[in-house]
Design a protein around this motif. Structure first.
Motif, PDB file in Angstrom:
ATOM      1  N   THR A  24       9.785  80.021 153.182  1.00  0.00           N
ATOM      2  CA  THR A  24       8.868  80.611 154.165  1.00  0.00           C
ATOM      3  C   THR A  24       9.547  80.810 155.519  1.00  0.00           C
ATOM      4  O   THR A  24       9.037  81.547 156.356  1.00  0.00           O
ATOM      5  N   ALA A  25      10.660  80.137 155.748  1.00  0.00           N
ATOM      6  CA  ALA A  25      11.367  80.341 157.027  1.00  0.00           C
ATOM      7  C   ALA A  25      12.826  79.978 156.855  1.00  0.00           C
ATOM      8  O   ALA A  25      13.164  79.051 156.118  1.00  0.00           O
ATOM      9  N   ARG A  26      13.669  80.745 157.531  1.00  0.00           N
ATOM     10  CA  ARG A  26      15.104  80.431 157.616  1.00  0.00           C
ATOM     11  C   ARG A  26      15.463  80.459 159.095  1.00  0.00           C
ATOM     12  O   ARG A  26      15.210  81.449 159.779  1.00  0.00           O
ATOM     13  N   GLU A  27      16.018  79.371 159.596  1.00  0.00           N
ATOM     14  CA  GLU A  27      16.339  79.296 161.020  1.00  0.00           C
ATOM     15  C   GLU A  27      17.755  78.788 161.222  1.00  0.00           C
ATOM     16  O   GLU A  27      18.211  77.904 160.502  1.00  0.00           O
ATOM     17  N   ALA A  28      18.431  79.340 162.243  1.00  0.00           N
ATOM     18  CA  ALA A  28      19.755  78.835 162.621  1.00  0.00           C
ATOM     19  C   ALA A  28      19.543  77.550 163.404  1.00  0.00           C
ATOM     20  O   ALA A  28      18.714  77.485 164.309  1.00  0.00           O
ATOM     21  N   ARG A  29      20.256  76.484 163.041  1.00  0.00           N
ATOM     22  CA  ARG A  29      20.081  75.181 163.693  1.00  0.00           C
ATOM     23  C   ARG A  29      21.286  74.767 164.512  1.00  0.00           C
ATOM     24  O   ARG A  29      21.193  73.909 165.384  1.00  0.00           O
ATOM     25  N   ALA A  30      22.444  75.303 164.175  1.00  0.00           N
ATOM     26  CA  ALA A  30      23.684  75.020 164.900  1.00  0.00           C
ATOM     27  C   ALA A  30      24.722  75.965 164.303  1.00  0.00           C
ATOM     28  O   ALA A  30      24.423  76.688 163.343  1.00  0.00           O
ATOM     29  N   GLU A  31      25.909  75.934 164.847  1.00  0.00           N
ATOM     30  CA  GLU A  31      26.961  76.778 164.261  1.00  0.00           C
ATOM     31  C   GLU A  31      27.185  76.366 162.819  1.00  0.00           C
ATOM     32  O   GLU A  31      27.524  75.212 162.531  1.00  0.00           O
ATOM     33  N   VAL A  33      24.994  75.980 160.498  1.00  0.00           N
ATOM     34  CA  VAL A  33      23.890  75.210 159.896  1.00  0.00           C
ATOM     35  C   VAL A  33      22.594  76.014 159.963  1.00  0.00           C
ATOM     36  O   VAL A  33      22.202  76.471 161.034  1.00  0.00           O
ATOM     37  N   ILE A  34      21.961  76.181 158.810  1.00  0.00           N
ATOM     38  CA  ILE A  34      20.628  76.798 158.786  1.00  0.00           C
ATOM     39  C   ILE A  34      19.637  75.790 158.205  1.00  0.00           C
ATOM     40  O   ILE A  34      20.019  74.885 157.469  1.00  0.00           O
ATOM     41  N   SER A  35      18.373  75.978 158.576  1.00  0.00           N
ATOM     42  CA  SER A  35      17.337  75.205 157.893  1.00  0.00           C
ATOM     43  C   SER A  35      16.484  76.174 157.095  1.00  0.00           C
ATOM     44  O   SER A  35      16.315  77.337 157.466  1.00  0.00           O
ATOM     45  N   LEU A  36      15.973  75.691 155.978  1.00  0.00           N
ATOM     46  CA  LEU A  36      15.054  76.461 155.139  1.00  0.00           C
ATOM     47  C   LEU A  36      13.766  75.681 155.005  1.00  0.00           C
ATOM     48  O   LEU A  36      13.796  74.459 154.791  1.00  0.00           O
ATOM     49  N   THR A  37      12.655  76.369 155.147  1.00  0.00           N
ATOM     50  CA  THR A  37      11.352  75.755 154.901  1.00  0.00           C
ATOM     51  C   THR A  37      10.846  76.281 153.567  1.00  0.00           C
ATOM     52  O   THR A  37      10.873  77.494 153.326  1.00  0.00           O
ATOM     53  N   LEU A  38      10.413  75.380 152.706  1.00  0.00           N
ATOM     54  CA  LEU A  38       9.997  75.732 151.351  1.00  0.00           C
ATOM     55  C   LEU A  38       8.519  75.405 151.175  1.00  0.00           C
ATOM     56  O   LEU A  38       8.028  74.410 151.718  1.00  0.00           O
ATOM     57  N   ALA A  39       7.843  76.234 150.404  1.00  0.00           N
ATOM     58  CA  ALA A  39       6.426  75.976 150.120  1.00  0.00           C
ATOM     59  C   ALA A  39       6.099  76.518 148.736  1.00  0.00           C
ATOM     60  O   ALA A  39       6.859  77.317 148.170  1.00  0.00           O
ATOM     61  N   ASP A  40       4.959  76.057 148.207  1.00  0.00           N
ATOM     62  CA  ASP A  40       4.495  76.615 146.942  1.00  0.00           C
ATOM     63  C   ASP A  40       3.972  78.028 147.210  1.00  0.00           C
ATOM     64  O   ASP A  40       3.243  78.244 148.183  1.00  0.00           O
ATOM     65  N   PRO A  41       4.309  79.002 146.371  1.00  0.00           N
ATOM     66  CA  PRO A  41       3.877  80.385 146.644  1.00  0.00           C
ATOM     67  C   PRO A  41       2.365  80.555 146.597  1.00  0.00           C
ATOM     68  O   PRO A  41       1.823  81.509 147.169  1.00  0.00           O
ATOM     69  N   HIS A  42       1.657  79.636 145.928  1.00  0.00           N
ATOM     70  CA  HIS A  42       0.196  79.745 145.834  1.00  0.00           C
ATOM     71  C   HIS A  42      -0.507  78.736 146.737  1.00  0.00           C
ATOM     72  O   HIS A  42      -1.719  78.524 146.630  1.00  0.00           O
ATOM     73  N   GLY A  43       0.245  78.077 147.581  1.00  0.00           N
ATOM     74  CA  GLY A  43      -0.357  77.143 148.537  1.00  0.00           C
ATOM     75  C   GLY A  43      -0.647  75.769 147.966  1.00  0.00           C
ATOM     76  O   GLY A  43      -1.324  74.966 148.615  1.00  0.00           O
ATOM     77  N   LEU A  99      19.876  83.305 150.454  1.00  0.00           N
ATOM     78  CA  LEU A  99      18.494  82.851 150.640  1.00  0.00           C
ATOM     79  C   LEU A  99      17.943  83.249 152.007  1.00  0.00           C
ATOM     80  O   LEU A  99      18.530  82.927 153.038  1.00  0.00           O
ATOM     81  N   LYS A 100      16.843  83.961 151.961  1.00  0.00           N
ATOM     82  CA  LYS A 100      16.188  84.438 153.186  1.00  0.00           C
ATOM     83  C   LYS A 100      14.710  84.052 153.125  1.00  0.00           C
ATOM     84  O   LYS A 100      14.231  83.650 152.070  1.00  0.00           O
ATOM     85  N   ALA A 101      14.006  84.266 154.232  1.00  0.00           N
ATOM     86  CA  ALA A 101      12.559  84.074 154.194  1.00  0.00           C
ATOM     87  C   ALA A 101      11.991  85.026 153.144  1.00  0.00           C
ATOM     88  O   ALA A 101      12.342  86.208 153.120  1.00  0.00           O
ATOM     89  N   GLY A 102      11.157  84.503 152.261  1.00  0.00           N
ATOM     90  CA  GLY A 102      10.582  85.307 151.187  1.00  0.00           C
ATOM     91  C   GLY A 102      11.297  85.151 149.856  1.00  0.00           C
ATOM     92  O   GLY A 102      10.760  85.536 148.811  1.00  0.00           O
ATOM     93  N   SER A 103      12.516  84.581 149.860  1.00  0.00           N
ATOM     94  CA  SER A 103      13.255  84.403 148.600  1.00  0.00           C
ATOM     95  C   SER A 103      12.584  83.334 147.747  1.00  0.00           C
ATOM     96  O   SER A 103      12.181  82.292 148.266  1.00  0.00           O
ATOM     97  N   PRO A 104      12.521  83.562 146.438  1.00  0.00           N
ATOM     98  CA  PRO A 104      12.077  82.474 145.560  1.00  0.00           C
ATOM     99  C   PRO A 104      13.200  81.465 145.419  1.00  0.00           C
ATOM    100  O   PRO A 104      14.369  81.820 145.525  1.00  0.00           O
ATOM    101  N   ILE A 105      12.832  80.213 145.202  1.00  0.00           N
ATOM    102  CA  ILE A 105      13.853  79.179 145.006  1.00  0.00           C
ATOM    103  C   ILE A 105      13.304  78.110 144.051  1.00  0.00           C
ATOM    104  O   ILE A 105      12.179  77.652 144.216  1.00  0.00           O
ATOM    105  N   ALA A 106      14.106  77.757 143.069  1.00  0.00           N
ATOM    106  CA  ALA A 106      13.706  76.704 142.130  1.00  0.00           C
ATOM    107  C   ALA A 106      14.284  75.382 142.603  1.00  0.00           C
ATOM    108  O   ALA A 106      15.446  75.322 143.024  1.00  0.00           O
TER     109      ALA A 106
END
Ligand code: FES
Length: 329
Positions: A24-31, A33-43, A99-106
């Protein structure tokens, strides 16, 4: 990955089922380093977790572990952070590139072999991306009203993730030490004198872990808890333990483990389903309960006390010194 933790059931597996989530989100955290936020697609709610837990990202044949570094107990979203390792084995490159915002991930897990034990006071020590499990631990310690300090080192300030989130705790509790400005972490100051009732949690590169282990050598047993990124150099008595018989009690199978095959491979080839991930004795995915046998532990997870208890083993690397090994499998 922990040193000095209790021997009973050291690994907490919250869920081993595969979850198909969405980023649901991809953010740059440092040189780098990225963070990814993951959620269930159906909530739907995600499996429960505690600080120190990690999940497996299943990346088309590559499996990589990342610590959960969001708000402890959050079952709506999970957050992980990934350091790009250009010369690594390819997992972080794949994450950063695809991996970007919106990408599926297992994912699989979470699983925790670096749990935060209750204590009135903690010393947290993080090197580089090792800050990720420590972030959730700090939040937990803060919520519990415990006293804590963090030593956080990195190559340079720009490469150190989550400095913005740590700022609110103040410089009296958070000591940030970029190596290019101030050199190495001052371990002597905070670990020089043993303090009863204090637990030390450390995650970072091998050099830092070794230095912290040495600095804590005179602290009470059970004080230090560490998490490794890579396998520790394991001292193996003799070259190989040779072949041994393997009894899988619940499956009713008796197998032979030759010197050149792992227990994991023999079990898998016999058609018994077991999970593995790192195959280096680092992640804890393949842990199995031991019923009988003198295990030759070769992992980088179990503490000396846990090895002595002989209750669990990592079947991807560990072997058996006695003629027969019986597993609860
Ligand atoms: Fe990671 Fe065995 S597969 S410890």
């Amino acid at each position: 990955m922990s040193s000095g933790s209790p021997s009973a059931a050291m690994l907490t597996v919250f869920s081993e089922r595969r979850s198909d989530l969405v980023i649901t989100a991809r953010e740059a955290r440092a040189e780098g380093v990225i963070s990814l936020t993951l959620a269930d697609p159906h909530g739907a709610q995600l499996p429960a977790w505690t600080p120190g837990a990690h999940i497996d990202l299943l990346l088309d044949g590559i499996v990589r572990q990342y610590s959960l570094c969001g708000a402890p107990g959050d079952q709506n979203t999970w957050r992980i952070a990934i350091l790009l390792a250009p010369d690594g084995r390819g997992g972080s490159r794949k994450v950063h590139q695809t991996l970007k915002a919106g990408s599926p991930i297992a994912v699989r897990g979470p699983r925790n072999h670096f749990p935060l034990h209750a204590a009135p006071r903690y010393i947290f020590i993080a090197g580089g991306i090792g800050i990720t499990p420590i972030l959730a631990m700090i939040a937990e310690a803060e919520a519990a009203g415990a006293s804590w300090n963090l030593l956080y080192g990195g190559r340079q300030r720009a490469s150190m993730a989550f400095l913005d989130e740590l700022e609110r705790y103040g410089q009296d509790r958070v000591t940030v030490t970029p190596q290019d400005e101030q050199g190495q972490l001052n371990l002597a100051d905070c670990l020089g004198t043993s303090r009863p009732g204090t637990l030390v949690y450390c995650c970072g590169p091998e050099g830092l872990l070794t230095a912290v282990e040495e600095a804590c050598a005179l602290w009470p047993t059970g004080t230090l808890h560490i998490e490794r990124f890579a396998p520790k150099a394991v001292e193996v008595a003799g070259e190989d333990t040779g072949a041994f018989e393997l009894v899988l009690q619940r499956s009713g199978l008796t197998l032979q483990v030759p010197p050149d095959q792992s227990v994991f491979d023999v079990v898998s080839e016999a058609g018994v389903s077991v999970l593995g991930s790192c195959f280096e004795g680092v992640c804890g995915t393949c842990e199995q309960a031991v019923i009988d046998g003198d295990v030759d532990h070769r992992d980088s997870i179990l503490s000396d006390e846990e090895r002595e208890a002989n209750e669990y083993m990592m079947i991807c690397v560990s072997r058996c010194r006695s003629a027969r090994l019986t597993l609860d499998l």
